[in-house]
Scaffold this motif. Structure first.
Motif, PDB file in Angstrom:
ATOM      1  N   LEU A 131       0.816  -1.223   0.000  1.00  0.00           N
ATOM      2  CA  LEU A 131       0.000   0.000   0.000  1.00  0.00           C
ATOM      3  C   LEU A 131       0.847   1.270   0.000  1.00  0.00           C
ATOM      4  CD1 LEU A 131      -3.113  -0.490   2.343  1.00  0.00           C
ATOM      5  CD2 LEU A 131      -3.056  -0.182  -0.133  1.00  0.00           C
ATOM      6  N   TYR A 132       2.131   1.148   0.352  1.00  0.00           N
ATOM      7  CA  TYR A 132       2.994   2.336   0.307  1.00  0.00           C
ATOM      8  C   TYR A 132       3.008   2.944  -1.092  1.00  0.00           C
ATOM      9  CZ  TYR A 132       6.579  -0.345  -2.136  1.00  0.00           C
ATOM     10  OH  TYR A 132       7.256  -1.084  -3.072  1.00  0.00           O
ATOM     11  N   GLU A 133       2.764   2.109  -2.110  1.00  0.00           N
ATOM     12  CA  GLU A 133       2.743   2.599  -3.488  1.00  0.00           C
ATOM     13  C   GLU A 133       1.536   3.503  -3.745  1.00  0.00           C
ATOM     14  OE1 GLU A 133       2.653  -0.981  -5.750  1.00  0.00           O
ATOM     15  OE2 GLU A 133       4.814  -1.328  -5.605  1.00  0.00           O
ATOM     16  N   LYS A 134       0.534   3.416  -2.880  1.00  0.00           N
ATOM     17  CA  LYS A 134      -0.700   4.188  -3.062  1.00  0.00           C
ATOM     18  C   LYS A 134      -0.768   5.398  -2.132  1.00  0.00           C
ATOM     19  CE  LYS A 134      -1.970   1.063  -6.012  1.00  0.00           C
ATOM     20  NZ  LYS A 134      -1.896   1.365  -7.464  1.00  0.00           N
ATOM     21  N   ILE A 135       0.350   5.697  -1.484  1.00  0.00           N
ATOM     22  CA  ILE A 135       0.410   6.872  -0.620  1.00  0.00           C
ATOM     23  C   ILE A 135       0.788   8.093  -1.456  1.00  0.00           C
ATOM     24  CG2 ILE A 135       1.654   7.944   1.305  1.00  0.00           C
ATOM     25  CD1 ILE A 135       2.048   5.170   2.490  1.00  0.00           C
ATOM     26  N   GLU A 180      13.799  17.040   8.668  1.00  0.00           N
ATOM     27  CA  GLU A 180      12.651  17.320   7.800  1.00  0.00           C
ATOM     28  C   GLU A 180      12.606  16.363   6.611  1.00  0.00           C
ATOM     29  OE1 GLU A 180      10.669  21.004   5.236  1.00  0.00           O
ATOM     30  OE2 GLU A 180      12.448  21.354   6.491  1.00  0.00           O
ATOM     31  N   GLY A 181      11.444  15.775   6.390  1.00  0.00           N
ATOM     32  CA  GLY A 181      11.251  14.862   5.269  1.00  0.00           C
ATOM     33  C   GLY A 181      11.594  13.421   5.575  1.00  0.00           C
ATOM     34  N   SER A 182      12.139  13.142   6.767  1.00  0.00           N
ATOM     35  CA  SER A 182      12.549  11.771   7.085  1.00  0.00           C
ATOM     36  C   SER A 182      11.361  10.872   7.386  1.00  0.00           C
ATOM     37  CB  SER A 182      13.526  11.772   8.263  1.00  0.00           C
ATOM     38  OG  SER A 182      12.939  12.360   9.421  1.00  0.00           O
ATOM     39  N   GLY A 183      10.246  11.451   7.831  1.00  0.00           N
ATOM     40  CA  GLY A 183       9.086  10.645   8.194  1.00  0.00           C
ATOM     41  C   GLY A 183       8.539   9.831   7.042  1.00  0.00           C
ATOM     42  N   LYS A 184       8.547  10.408   5.848  1.00  0.00           N
ATOM     43  CA  LYS A 184       7.969   9.696   4.704  1.00  0.00           C
ATOM     44  C   LYS A 184       8.858   8.552   4.227  1.00  0.00           C
ATOM     45  CE  LYS A 184       7.603  13.514   2.459  1.00  0.00           C
ATOM     46  NZ  LYS A 184       7.222  14.513   1.423  1.00  0.00           N
ATOM     47  N   THR A 185      10.137   8.517   4.646  1.00  0.00           N
ATOM     48  CA  THR A 185      11.047   7.480   4.165  1.00  0.00           C
ATOM     49  C   THR A 185      10.779   6.114   4.801  1.00  0.00           C
ATOM     50  OG1 THR A 185      12.768   7.859   5.861  1.00  0.00           O
ATOM     51  CG2 THR A 185      12.845   9.217   3.860  1.00  0.00           C
ATOM     52  N   VAL A 186       9.977   6.064   5.873  1.00  0.00           N
ATOM     53  CA  VAL A 186       9.712   4.769   6.534  1.00  0.00           C
ATOM     54  C   VAL A 186       8.630   3.986   5.798  1.00  0.00           C
ATOM     55  CG1 VAL A 186      10.416   5.707   8.755  1.00  0.00           C
ATOM     56  CG2 VAL A 186       7.981   5.666   8.174  1.00  0.00           C
ATOM     57  N   PHE A 187       7.976   4.611   4.816  1.00  0.00           N
ATOM     58  CA  PHE A 187       6.992   3.919   3.980  1.00  0.00           C
ATOM     59  C   PHE A 187       7.729   3.430   2.731  1.00  0.00           C
ATOM     60  CE2 PHE A 187       4.792   7.182   6.421  1.00  0.00           C
ATOM     61  CZ  PHE A 187       3.863   6.415   7.095  1.00  0.00           C
ATOM     62  N   LYS A 188       8.149   2.178   2.769  1.00  0.00           N
ATOM     63  CA  LYS A 188       9.040   1.642   1.739  1.00  0.00           C
ATOM     64  C   LYS A 188       8.700   0.179   1.497  1.00  0.00           C
ATOM     65  CE  LYS A 188      12.467   1.213   5.475  1.00  0.00           C
ATOM     66  NZ  LYS A 188      13.762   1.715   5.995  1.00  0.00           N
TER      67      LYS A 188
END
Length: 210
Positions: free
Chosen positions: A30-34, A47-55
């Protein structure tokens, strides 16, 4: 072998069995659909590191990308999807120490949440066990999370560390494209239709015949 138990608020999790990793990875795609461009992580140190955990699932054990909280142990993720999601399960991997998240709270379809909003009752809460390898899946209430276009994930506490570290958040579920309804243009009847007016008879120039 799987097991489940409750923590106060009707939370449950199960240990993932020896299942084909590729198959699990498909479930956790589902990370592909974020909508990554609009993902927000409040109280992230970098800054911006939070989104890197969706992998991808096969990168879950990589420590190259992670998020660490800044001022205290709290983290708040605002996760918009590109369509509608039926959310079924979550895996969360933290560091194998006191900075691992201890609690997770989920909020459905509440855009742009801030820490001020987290005093509201969550749609579901989980007590988290330390899981450095991603072997525990937390099952969501499917009825509650059947039509999610935005997910807020709040981590209020950890196991005693000054900050919280998260390496991976995996989301399992089903995705469907959003249906955007445009403006509906209604065409109104410009002149009466004889068949619609059984009690009145109209001639060709719309004069009522007496």
């Amino acid at each position: 072998m799987s097991h489940g138990h409750s923590h106060g608020g009707g939370c449950g999790h199960e240990a993932l069995g020896i299942e084909n990793e590729l198959e699990i990875g498909i479930h956790y795609s589902l990370y592909e659909k974020i909508d990554m461009h609009n993902v927000e992580c409040l109280n992230e140190e970098l800054e911006g590191s939070g989104k890197t955990v969706f992998k991808p699932y096969n990168e879950r054990l990589s420590h190259d990308k992670f998020v660490k909280s800044d001022a205290d142990e709290e983290l708040l993720f605002n996760i918009p999807f590109t369509g509608n999601v039926k959310l079924k399960g979550i895996i969360i991997i933290g560091a194998d120490d006191e900075t691992h998240p201890k609690k997770m709270r989920l909020f459905k379809n509440r855009l742009k949440m801030t820490f001020d909003d987290t005093s509201a009752t969550a749609d579901q809460e989980f007590a988290l066990e330390r899981d450095a390898n991603g072997v525990i899946e937390y099952s969501t209430k499917v009825v509650t999370f059947a039509n999610v276009h935005h997910l807020s994930l709040h981590i209020p506490s950890n196991y005693g560390g000054d900050s919280t570290t998260v390496y991976y958040i995996g989301l399992k579920g089903e995705f469907s494209e959003a249906h955007h309804h445009g403006v509906t243009i209604c065409t109104y009847e410009a002149r009466p239709n004889v068949s619609d007016h059984k009690n009145n008879v109209f001639d060709s120039v719309n004069h009522q015949i007496q």
